[in-house]
Scaffold this motif. Structure first.
Motif, PDB file in Angstrom:
ATOM      1  N   GLY A  77      35.977  33.725  16.664  1.00 20.69           N
ATOM      2  CA  GLY A  77      35.115  33.401  15.775  1.00 20.69           C
ATOM      3  C   GLY A  77      34.086  34.544  14.917  1.00 20.69           C
ATOM      4  N   VAL A  78      34.331  34.084  13.420  1.00 17.68           N
ATOM      5  CA  VAL A  78      34.131  35.239  12.634  1.00 17.68           C
ATOM      6  C   VAL A  78      32.419  34.745  11.608  1.00 17.68           C
ATOM      7  N   TRP A  79      31.489  34.896  11.576  1.00 17.52           N
ATOM      8  CA  TRP A  79      31.267  33.958  10.798  1.00 17.52           C
ATOM      9  C   TRP A  79      30.115  34.781   9.939  1.00 17.52           C
ATOM     10  N   GLY A  80      29.301  34.891   8.044  1.00 14.35           N
ATOM     11  CA  GLY A  80      28.357  35.043   7.669  1.00 14.35           C
ATOM     12  C   GLY A  80      27.836  34.504   6.803  1.00 14.35           C
ATOM     13  N   ILE A  81      26.082  34.454   7.108  1.00 20.30           N
ATOM     14  CA  ILE A  81      25.551  33.506   5.594  1.00 20.30           C
ATOM     15  C   ILE A  81      24.905  34.183   5.392  1.00 20.30           C
ATOM     16  N   ASN A  82      24.646  34.780   3.749  1.00 22.45           N
ATOM     17  CA  ASN A  82      23.472  35.051   3.336  1.00 22.45           C
ATOM     18  C   ASN A  82      22.620  33.552   2.404  1.00 22.45           C
ATOM     19  N   PHE A  83      21.127  34.201   3.262  1.00 21.22           N
ATOM     20  CA  PHE A  83      20.178  33.274   2.661  1.00 21.22           C
ATOM     21  C   PHE A  83      19.346  34.009   1.226  1.00 21.22           C
ATOM     22  N   ALA A  84      18.338  33.587   1.402  1.00 19.88           N
ATOM     23  CA  ALA A  84      16.989  33.348   0.861  1.00 19.88           C
ATOM     24  C   ALA A  84      17.500  34.737  -0.195  1.00 19.88           C
ATOM     25  N   GLY A  85      18.052  33.975  -1.464  1.00 21.59           N
ATOM     26  CA  GLY A  85      18.237  34.684  -2.334  1.00 21.59           C
ATOM     27  C   GLY A  85      19.223  36.567  -1.966  1.00 21.59           C
ATOM     28  N   GLY A  86      19.855  36.538  -0.792  1.00 19.81           N
ATOM     29  CA  GLY A  86      20.480  37.481  -0.354  1.00 19.81           C
ATOM     30  C   GLY A  86      19.767  38.479   0.290  1.00 19.81           C
ATOM     31  N   LYS A  87      18.339  37.999   0.585  1.00 18.92           N
ATOM     32  CA  LYS A  87      17.800  38.912   1.634  1.00 18.92           C
ATOM     33  C   LYS A  87      17.921  38.996   2.843  1.00 18.92           C
ATOM     34  N   GLY A  88      18.365  37.512   3.147  1.00 21.20           N
ATOM     35  CA  GLY A  88      18.239  37.354   5.010  1.00 21.20           C
ATOM     36  C   GLY A  88      20.399  37.087   4.645  1.00 21.20           C
ATOM     37  N   THR A  89      20.854  37.863   6.123  1.00 16.88           N
ATOM     38  CA  THR A  89      21.651  37.777   6.270  1.00 16.88           C
ATOM     39  C   THR A  89      21.886  37.230   8.325  1.00 16.88           C
ATOM     40  N   PHE A  90      22.606  35.906   8.738  1.00 20.78           N
ATOM     41  CA  PHE A  90      23.263  35.442   9.793  1.00 20.78           C
ATOM     42  C   PHE A  90      24.315  35.723   9.682  1.00 20.78           C
ATOM     43  N   SER A  91      24.939  36.591  10.761  1.00 19.37           N
ATOM     44  CA  SER A  91      26.192  37.023  11.139  1.00 19.37           C
ATOM     45  C   SER A  91      26.819  36.715  12.325  1.00 19.37           C
ATOM     46  N   HIS A  98      44.355  40.141  40.685  1.00 19.33           N
ATOM     47  CA  HIS A  98      44.813  39.782  40.138  1.00 19.33           C
ATOM     48  C   HIS A  98      44.851  38.295  38.990  1.00 19.33           C
ATOM     49  N   HIS A  99      43.614  37.551  40.115  1.00 20.47           N
ATOM     50  CA  HIS A  99      42.803  36.428  39.829  1.00 20.47           C
ATOM     51  C   HIS A  99      42.702  36.366  37.778  1.00 20.47           C
ATOM     52  N   GLY A 100      43.448  35.074  37.455  1.00 24.17           N
ATOM     53  CA  GLY A 100      43.032  35.093  35.855  1.00 24.17           C
ATOM     54  C   GLY A 100      41.405  34.551  36.169  1.00 24.17           C
ATOM     55  N   GLN A 101      40.632  34.553  34.688  1.00 31.99           N
ATOM     56  CA  GLN A 101      39.445  34.882  34.304  1.00 31.99           C
ATOM     57  C   GLN A 101      38.872  34.556  32.898  1.00 31.99           C
ATOM     58  N   LEU A 102      37.614  34.107  32.989  1.00 29.65           N
ATOM     59  CA  LEU A 102      37.480  34.115  31.340  1.00 29.65           C
ATOM     60  C   LEU A 102      36.317  34.731  30.893  1.00 29.65           C
ATOM     61  N   GLN A 103      37.028  35.392  29.835  1.00 27.39           N
ATOM     62  CA  GLN A 103      35.389  36.011  29.424  1.00 27.39           C
ATOM     63  C   GLN A 103      35.231  35.647  27.763  1.00 27.39           C
ATOM     64  N   ILE A 104      33.751  35.798  28.000  1.00 25.59           N
ATOM     65  CA  ILE A 104      33.109  35.394  26.567  1.00 25.59           C
ATOM     66  C   ILE A 104      32.329  36.903  26.642  1.00 25.59           C
ATOM     67  N   ILE A 105      31.654  37.283  25.279  1.00 30.04           N
ATOM     68  CA  ILE A 105      31.453  37.479  24.563  1.00 30.04           C
ATOM     69  C   ILE A 105      31.085  37.662  22.937  1.00 30.04           C
ATOM     70  N   SER A 106      29.506  37.325  22.659  1.00 29.66           N
ATOM     71  CA  SER A 106      28.626  36.965  20.935  1.00 29.66           C
ATOM     72  C   SER A 106      28.320  37.481  21.007  1.00 29.66           C
ATOM     73  N   GLU A 107      27.706  38.481  19.692  1.00 28.61           N
ATOM     74  CA  GLU A 107      26.907  38.952  19.192  1.00 28.61           C
ATOM     75  C   GLU A 107      26.546  38.534  17.639  1.00 28.61           C
ATOM     76  N   PRO A 108      25.664  37.712  17.758  1.00 31.12           N
ATOM     77  CA  PRO A 108      24.999  36.969  16.156  1.00 31.12           C
ATOM     78  C   PRO A 108      24.213  38.438  16.778  1.00 31.12           C
ATOM     79  N   GLN A 109      23.819  38.160  14.822  1.00 37.53           N
ATOM     80  CA  GLN A 109      23.166  39.544  14.010  1.00 37.53           C
ATOM     81  C   GLN A 109      21.804  38.691  13.189  1.00 37.53           C
ATOM     82  N   LEU A 110      21.398  38.918  13.005  1.00 38.56           N
ATOM     83  CA  LEU A 110      20.492  38.878  11.860  1.00 38.56           C
ATOM     84  C   LEU A 110      19.234  39.845  11.423  1.00 38.56           C
ATOM     85  N   TRP A 111      19.513  39.871  10.078  1.00 34.26           N
ATOM     86  CA  TRP A 111      18.988  41.337   9.488  1.00 34.26           C
ATOM     87  C   TRP A 111      18.412  40.738   7.898  1.00 34.26           C
ATOM     88  N   TYR A 112      17.102  41.646   8.183  1.00 37.07           N
ATOM     89  CA  TYR A 112      16.439  41.296   6.560  1.00 37.07           C
ATOM     90  C   TYR A 112      16.665  42.783   5.638  1.00 37.07           C
TER      91      TYR A 112
END
Length: 242
Positions: free
Chosen positions: A160-174, A187-201
Motif C-alpha cells: 500500500g502506498v499513500w501521499g497527502i499534500n496539505f497546508a497549501g502544498g507546504k506539507g507532505t505526508f507520504s 524453511h518455515h513461512g514467516q510474515l514480514q512487514i515494513i512501513s516507512e511513513p515520511q513527513l516533509w516541509y
C-alpha cells in the motif's frame, strides 16, 4: 525510502512525464538499539526516478547505506506498470511487474547478497480531484530465486502506498507498507512487514526538510541474542527534487 515518491508523481503523470529526487537520511536506529543494531548505517542516500509514457510508467530507486569509510550496501527496485483500464476519472487499474535485489556488507568483514525476487500482479491507483491525496494498492505474486540468500521459493506481497499534500502544498505526508511471506533458515513461512511513513516541509518546489520512521517486524536481523522482532528506526532527512 522506496515507493513513496513513485505514487505522488505517477498519479499526476498527465502533467509531469519525467521526475526524480535525491534524499539524504540520518538514521537514529543504532543509538536506539545499540546492541541489536550495533553496526546499522547512520546515513542512507536514496535516488528515485519516474518516467511516464503512453503505455504506463517506469519507476526505479536505489538505497545506498553509508559508513563513514565507505558504502555498507545497496538495494534497488525496478518496476513497470501497464495501464489496463481507467475505471473512473479518479481510479485506474494497472499491471505491475517488479524486480528487487541488492547486496550488503558487515563489519569487521564479510557480506551477503539480498535474495533476488520478481513480482507481478494488479495495481489499483486512485486520487482525489486535485491530486492532493493519492493512493495505490498492489497484490502480487512474488518469486524468490536461489542464491546467497537461500533456496528459491514462491511467495506473495501486498503493498500500500499513500501521499497527502496539505497546508497549501507546504506539507507532505507520504509512505508505504509492505506485507510479504518470507522463509526462515529451516524453511518455515514467516510474515514480514515494513512501513516507512515520511513527513516533509516543502521549502520550495525543489527542496524539502523532514524525515521518516522505518517500522518493521521480522525484517531486521539482530546482531545479538534477542527475541525482539519489532523495530522503529526514525531518521532526519533532506530531499531535492530535480
Amino acid at each position: 525510502m522506496k515507493k513513496i515518491f513513485f505514487l505522488s508523481i505517477m498519479l499526476v503523470a498527465t502533467f509531469v512525464a519525467n521526475a526524480q529526487n535525491l534524499q539524504v537520511h540520518y538514521d537514529f536506529g543504532r543509538a536506539i538499539y545499540s546492541d541489536e543494531e550495533a553496526t546499522r548505517q547512520r546515513v542512507t542516500l536514496t535516488f528515485e526516478q519516474f518516467k511516464a509514457d503512453k503505455l504506463g510508467s517506469w519507476f526505479w530507486f536505489i538505497d545506498l547505506d553509508m559508513y563513514h569509510d565507505g558504502m555498507k550496501g545497496a538495494y534497488t527496485e525496478i518496476s513497470r506498470e501497464f495501464t489496463v483500464k481507467n475505471l473512473s476519472d479518479n481510479l485506474s487499474l494497472a499491471a505491475h511487474v517488479e524486480y528487487d535485489g541488492g547486496m550488503t556488507t558487515f563489519k569487521p568483514a564479510g557480506g551477503t547478497r539480498f535474495q533476488n525476487a520478481a513480482l507481478v500482479g494488479p495495481a489499483l491507483n486512485g486520487h482525489n480531484a486535485d491530486y492532493s491525496k493519492t493512493w495505490s494498492v498492489q497484490a502480487m505474486y512474488k518469486q524468490f530465486f536461489k542464491g546467497a540468500g537461500g533456496d528459491a521459493y514462491a511467495s506473495f506481497q501486498i503493498t500500500g502506498v499513500w501521499g497527502i499534500n496539505f497546508a497549501g502544498g507546504k506539507g507532505t505526508f507520504s509512505g508505504f507498507i509492505d506485507f510479504w511471506r518470507a522463509e526462515t533458515a529451516n524453511h518455515h513461512g514467516q510474515l514480514q512487514i515494513i512501513s516507512e511513513p515520511q513527513l516533509w516541509y516543502n521549502v520550495n518546489s525543489h527542496f524539502s526538510l523532514g524525515g521518516e520512521v522505518e517500522i518493521s517486524n521480522n525484517f531486521i536481523i539482530p546482531e545479538c541474542e534477542t527475541d525482539k522482532t519489532f523495530y522503529v528506526n526514525p531518521t532526519l532527512g533532506v530531499k531535492y527534487v530535480f
